[in-house]
Design a protein around this motif. Sequence first.
Motif, mmCIF file in Angstrom:
data_model
loop_
_atom_site.group_PDB
_atom_site.id
_atom_site.type_symbol
_atom_site.label_atom_id
_atom_site.label_comp_id
_atom_site.label_asym_id
_atom_site.label_seq_id
_atom_site.Cartn_x
_atom_site.Cartn_y
_atom_site.Cartn_z
ATOM 1 N N LEU A 63 0.837 -1.203 0.000
ATOM 2 C CA LEU A 63 0.000 0.000 0.000
ATOM 3 C C LEU A 63 0.869 1.249 0.000
ATOM 4 O O LEU A 63 0.646 2.181 -0.786
ATOM 5 C CB LEU A 63 -0.880 0.021 1.252
ATOM 6 N N ILE A 64 1.894 1.265 0.874
ATOM 7 C CA ILE A 64 2.764 2.439 0.965
ATOM 8 C C ILE A 64 3.477 2.652 -0.365
ATOM 9 O O ILE A 64 3.519 3.766 -0.901
ATOM 10 C CB ILE A 64 3.785 2.264 2.113
ATOM 11 N N ALA A 65 4.014 1.548 -0.935
ATOM 12 C CA ALA A 65 4.752 1.666 -2.193
ATOM 13 C C ALA A 65 3.840 2.182 -3.307
ATOM 14 O O ALA A 65 4.222 3.062 -4.083
ATOM 15 C CB ALA A 65 5.349 0.316 -2.575
ATOM 16 N N THR A 66 2.591 1.646 -3.372
ATOM 17 C CA THR A 66 1.658 2.099 -4.404
ATOM 18 C C THR A 66 1.325 3.572 -4.212
ATOM 19 O O THR A 66 1.298 4.346 -5.175
ATOM 20 C CB THR A 66 0.349 1.279 -4.367
ATOM 21 N N ALA A 67 1.088 3.963 -2.945
ATOM 22 C CA ALA A 67 0.738 5.354 -2.664
ATOM 23 C C ALA A 67 1.876 6.276 -3.102
ATOM 24 O O ALA A 67 1.644 7.304 -3.746
ATOM 25 C CB ALA A 67 0.436 5.531 -1.181
ATOM 26 N N ILE A 68 3.126 5.890 -2.786
ATOM 27 C CA ILE A 68 4.272 6.709 -3.188
ATOM 28 C C ILE A 68 4.314 6.805 -4.711
ATOM 29 O O ILE A 68 4.495 7.885 -5.274
ATOM 30 C CB ILE A 68 5.584 6.103 -2.645
ATOM 31 N N GLY A 69 4.096 5.653 -5.369
ATOM 32 C CA GLY A 69 4.118 5.637 -6.828
ATOM 33 C C GLY A 69 3.072 6.573 -7.421
ATOM 34 O O GLY A 69 3.366 7.353 -8.321
ATOM 35 N N VAL A 70 1.842 6.511 -6.865
ATOM 36 C CA VAL A 70 0.749 7.343 -7.379
ATOM 37 C C VAL A 70 1.058 8.818 -7.129
ATOM 38 O O VAL A 70 0.902 9.668 -8.007
ATOM 39 C CB VAL A 70 -0.588 6.944 -6.713
ATOM 40 N N LEU B 84 -6.956 0.920 -7.109
ATOM 41 C CA LEU B 84 -7.486 -0.261 -6.420
ATOM 42 C C LEU B 84 -7.494 -1.494 -7.318
ATOM 43 O O LEU B 84 -7.433 -2.619 -6.833
ATOM 44 C CB LEU B 84 -8.903 0.021 -5.904
ATOM 45 N N VAL B 85 -7.582 -1.272 -8.639
ATOM 46 C CA VAL B 85 -7.534 -2.413 -9.557
ATOM 47 C C VAL B 85 -6.103 -2.943 -9.647
ATOM 48 O O VAL B 85 -5.873 -4.150 -9.712
ATOM 49 C CB VAL B 85 -8.047 -2.002 -10.957
ATOM 50 N N ILE B 86 -5.132 -2.018 -9.634
ATOM 51 C CA ILE B 86 -3.746 -2.439 -9.810
ATOM 52 C C ILE B 86 -3.162 -3.002 -8.513
ATOM 53 O O ILE B 86 -2.322 -3.897 -8.542
ATOM 54 C CB ILE B 86 -2.904 -1.268 -10.353
ATOM 55 N N LEU B 87 -3.650 -2.505 -7.381
ATOM 56 C CA LEU B 87 -3.088 -2.910 -6.088
ATOM 57 C C LEU B 87 -2.989 -4.433 -5.888
ATOM 58 O O LEU B 87 -1.918 -4.934 -5.541
ATOM 59 C CB LEU B 87 -3.903 -2.270 -4.954
ATOM 60 N N PRO B 88 -4.080 -5.197 -6.122
ATOM 61 C CA PRO B 88 -3.999 -6.650 -5.877
ATOM 62 C C PRO B 88 -2.922 -7.331 -6.711
ATOM 63 O O PRO B 88 -2.367 -8.345 -6.313
ATOM 64 C CB PRO B 88 -5.381 -7.167 -6.305
ATOM 65 N N PHE B 89 -2.608 -6.742 -7.865
ATOM 66 C CA PHE B 89 -1.568 -7.223 -8.744
ATOM 67 C C PHE B 89 -0.239 -7.362 -8.004
ATOM 68 O O PHE B 89 0.547 -8.254 -8.263
ATOM 69 C CB PHE B 89 -1.425 -6.193 -9.856
ATOM 70 N N TRP B 90 0.014 -6.451 -7.087
ATOM 71 C CA TRP B 90 1.295 -6.425 -6.384
ATOM 72 C C TRP B 90 1.284 -7.276 -5.120
ATOM 73 O O TRP B 90 2.320 -7.438 -4.481
ATOM 74 C CB TRP B 90 1.688 -4.991 -6.018
ATOM 75 N N VAL B 91 0.119 -7.771 -4.726
ATOM 76 C CA VAL B 91 0.066 -8.627 -3.541
ATOM 77 C C VAL B 91 0.257 -10.070 -4.004
ATOM 78 O O VAL B 91 -0.385 -10.505 -4.954
ATOM 79 C CB VAL B 91 -1.275 -8.470 -2.809
ATOM 80 N N SER B 92 1.135 -10.799 -3.329
ATOM 81 C CA SER B 92 1.505 -12.120 -3.833
ATOM 82 C C SER B 92 0.294 -13.053 -3.928
ATOM 83 O O SER B 92 -0.634 -12.995 -3.118
ATOM 84 C CB SER B 92 2.602 -12.720 -2.968
ATOM 85 N N VAL B 93 0.326 -13.922 -4.939
ATOM 86 C CA VAL B 93 -0.746 -14.883 -5.170
ATOM 87 C C VAL B 93 -0.938 -15.766 -3.943
ATOM 88 O O VAL B 93 -2.051 -16.139 -3.581
ATOM 89 C CB VAL B 93 -0.408 -15.751 -6.405
#
Lengths: 257, 280
Positions: free
Chosen positions: A246-253, B99-108
């Motif tokens: 979440l933190i990494a995505t937020a920083i990216g955005v 929110l659509v891309i986020l789950p992509f980065w969470v491991s399977v």
Amino acid sequence: MHVSAFKIFFQTGAWLVIAFLVLPILVVLPISFTDTSYIGLPKEGLSLQHYANYFTDPDWLNATWTSVWVGLVVATCASVLGTAFAIGCWFLSDRAAMVARWILITPILVPPVVQSLGFYRFWVKLGLIDTHVGVILAHTLLALPYVSISVFAALSNLDRNLPRAARSLGASVMQTVWAVVVPAARPGIATGFIFAFIVSFDEIVGVLFITVRNVQTLPKMIWEGIQDNIDPTIAAVATLLIVLTLIATAIGVLRRT
Amino acid sequence: MPRVNEKVSYWMLVLPALAIMVCFYILPVLGIWEIAFTEPETGVGNFVKMAGSNAVKTSFVITFRVAAITTVGCLILGYIVAYAISNFATRLTPLMVALVILPFWVSVLIRSFSWIVLLGRSGLVNDALMHAELIERPLRLMHNELGVLIAMIHVMLPFAVLPMLTNMRGISGVYVQAARSLGASEWTSFRQVYFPQTMPGVLSGALLVFVLSLGFFVTPALLGGGRVLMISEYITYQIQEFLNWGLGSALSVVLLVATALVLLIAARFVNLRATLLERK
């Protein structure tokens, strides 16, 4: 303002689908604070015992450290090799280069179990089973497609006249690559590096085949934990990883906007 | 001759990555073919045994069924999201994309674990339903095809959304506007004007999801609990439990060939280069 049924259908539908995507991932959060010794919601109150367990258990910590450093080595190797590869192919842009690019992305298409069988038999011959070198080599191969794809995407915007100008002004091929093409590819290299790290950090099937006891990675610990006993420590680890994501995505955005 | 020299130096850049890919990846995968035809003895014995086995047949049927249902599910759900993101610009649109891309980065692995927590016998869903006294005994939501499908659709959904989003971003709004101004209803202009333009994205997404699902291991193995044996799990079973390398490799060869066939057939309808090589 009149809102049509059509629009309502797609808008609410989209939010429902997004809820389906995101909410299930978040269930690990309450579970990780449970005061019970099994997977379930907190009974009497919240407890940090499973986090404490993670941070004091040498097995979990060693596995985490292994996954991090292996991931960084893999990302570095794959970025260097993949960037050189993509730049070479970009200059060549002929049929042979196209074939080379298809060969490099086969790991995306071959089922994980099938390639892991191949690794296992070959690594036995090379004496690489249950070694860090063996894992790094396998993960570098799996990460290369992502680096090559993202570097190539970054280069698609580069004007081919720029390297030509550099060459005609007397720069050598390597000087041109280093001073003109690499800077243009930099965003692609960065994306590729992150992708490569995550491919290695999350990889499980290959590790299950080519390691035994000596090499323990985080996914392997989680996998074994799910198989043997369902211990809430996994929920604590999962929560930590999700928060980091979440933190990494937020920083990216934020950096993009 | 400077031009030849130049080509040589570009190939010097290409070769290191290509060489290790061929030596340490392509050769080992081809090695599986050798095992399939030589262990325990030379010949097509493994394939004959495989063709005669009902368990193998069942496993292939399950594999293709799960992959097909997952693909259809991902396309329908993914289309709705991609459409809303591309066509209704609101303040929340960037959040939707994130929110659509986020789950992509969470491991399977973690996503599958979440579903185990939710769908298990004493999982959160059953707990909640029992608590609300809607059911008396826990429902079987996991260790069957239903559980595998729910988790598979969840894991694969981003792979369907992303190509559709890329495609829809490139579609100009003027055609739908033209249809609307000529009197077509919102539904009609969507069906007859917008939808056909999104077919390349839909097919790209379908291909990605289907091919990845065919060979998927982690989610079916965890949510299926040994009861939904897809080919990948069947292969590991043969090798880890029975040390039957010959049959395991023969199954791998068939899975590889099936994947290649799907790609070859898809090449007639989908731009493979855009789907696989030039993914954004």
